[in-house]
Design a protein around this motif. Structure first.
Motif, PDB file in Angstrom:
ATOM      1  N   PRO A 158       0.828  -1.214   0.000  1.00 49.94           N
ATOM      2  CA  PRO A 158       0.000   0.000   0.000  1.00 49.94           C
ATOM      3  C   PRO A 158       0.855   1.254   0.000  1.00 49.94           C
ATOM      4  O   PRO A 158       1.973   1.253   0.512  1.00 49.94           O
ATOM      5  N   ASP A 159       0.306   2.324  -0.582  1.00 48.71           N
ATOM      6  CA  ASP A 159       0.976   3.606  -0.471  1.00 48.71           C
ATOM      7  C   ASP A 159       0.772   4.126   0.954  1.00 48.71           C
ATOM      8  O   ASP A 159       0.048   3.536   1.753  1.00 48.71           O
ATOM      9  N   HIS A 160       1.417   5.215   1.262  1.00 51.24           N
ATOM     10  CA  HIS A 160       1.396   5.782   2.615  1.00 51.24           C
ATOM     11  C   HIS A 160      -0.028   6.019   3.120  1.00 51.24           C
ATOM     12  O   HIS A 160      -0.380   5.605   4.230  1.00 51.24           O
TER      13      HIS A 160
ATOM     14  N   LEU B  45      -5.892   1.794   6.376  1.00 56.26           N
ATOM     15  CA  LEU B  45      -6.049   0.417   6.855  1.00 56.26           C
ATOM     16  C   LEU B  45      -5.800   0.333   8.358  1.00 56.26           C
ATOM     17  O   LEU B  45      -6.562  -0.303   9.091  1.00 56.26           O
ATOM     18  N   ALA B  46      -4.746   0.975   8.820  1.00 55.82           N
ATOM     19  CA  ALA B  46      -4.425   0.951  10.249  1.00 55.82           C
ATOM     20  C   ALA B  46      -5.539   1.605  11.068  1.00 55.82           C
ATOM     21  O   ALA B  46      -5.968   1.059  12.093  1.00 55.82           O
TER      22      ALA B  46
ATOM     23  N   LEU C  42       2.972  -3.494   9.213  1.00 54.48           N
ATOM     24  CA  LEU C  42       4.212  -3.682   8.467  1.00 54.48           C
ATOM     25  C   LEU C  42       5.124  -4.750   9.060  1.00 54.48           C
ATOM     26  O   LEU C  42       6.173  -5.049   8.504  1.00 54.48           O
ATOM     27  N   GLY C  43       4.728  -5.310  10.214  1.00 53.26           N
ATOM     28  CA  GLY C  43       5.534  -6.353  10.837  1.00 53.26           C
ATOM     29  C   GLY C  43       6.679  -5.830  11.680  1.00 53.26           C
ATOM     30  O   GLY C  43       7.550  -6.588  12.084  1.00 53.26           O
ATOM     31  N   ARG C  44       6.673  -4.537  11.967  1.00 52.68           N
ATOM     32  CA  ARG C  44       7.736  -3.958  12.806  1.00 52.68           C
ATOM     33  C   ARG C  44       7.452  -4.120  14.279  1.00 52.68           C
ATOM     34  O   ARG C  44       8.307  -3.882  15.111  1.00 52.68           O
TER      35      ARG C  44
END
Length: 133
Positions: free
Chosen positions: A43-45, A51-52, A63-65
């Motif tokens: 996805p773009d920014h 979504l978030a 993002l898995g961070r």
């Protein structure tokens, strides 16, 4: 660690939404959601933030961070509470809510007054039905 696509699919499935329903709610294409979930597209920014916000999780989680899906209280952005979120994804109200965003402040005020009257009517009617039973 789960990928972005796996996390997105997990969150969508937790809400009981199809890819098409999620896409419609976020004004995206169903194929876009499918590509995200297959990790064939990122996805773009702005889409990532939407979504978030929709799922009430951090972008870092998507993002898995981070394995912590929810933001700390001090870090929370404009997230909807669960009851409001439930209405926002209800197919009966999705199109109506989308139309509200195009109204002026005065039109929204008039609509809010009408909704209040309609809710009073529904409560009275519900009360009469309960009295009969």
């Amino acid at each position: 660690m789960p990928s972005f696509g796996e996390r997105l699919a997990y969150l969508r499935n937790q809400r009981g939404l199809s890819q098409a329903e999620l896409a419609r709610l976020l004004d995206m294409g169903q194929s876009t959601i499918a590509m995200y979930e297959k990790n064939k597209r990122s996805p773009d920014h702005q889409s990532l933030i939407r979504l978030a916000d929709f799922f009430g999780v951090s972008t870092d989680y998507l993002l898995g961070r981070s394995d912590q899906p929810h933001l700390g209280e001090r870090e929370k952005g404009p997230l909807l509470d669960e009851k409001l979120r439930a209405v926002a994804v209800d197919p009966l109200f999705v199109d109506l809510l989308r139309q509200v965003s195009g109204l002026t402040g005065e039109e929204r005020k008039a609509l809010a007054e009408y909704w209040e009257l309609a809710l009073q009517y529904v409560r009275r009617r519900k009360g009469r039905c309960q009295e009969r039973n």
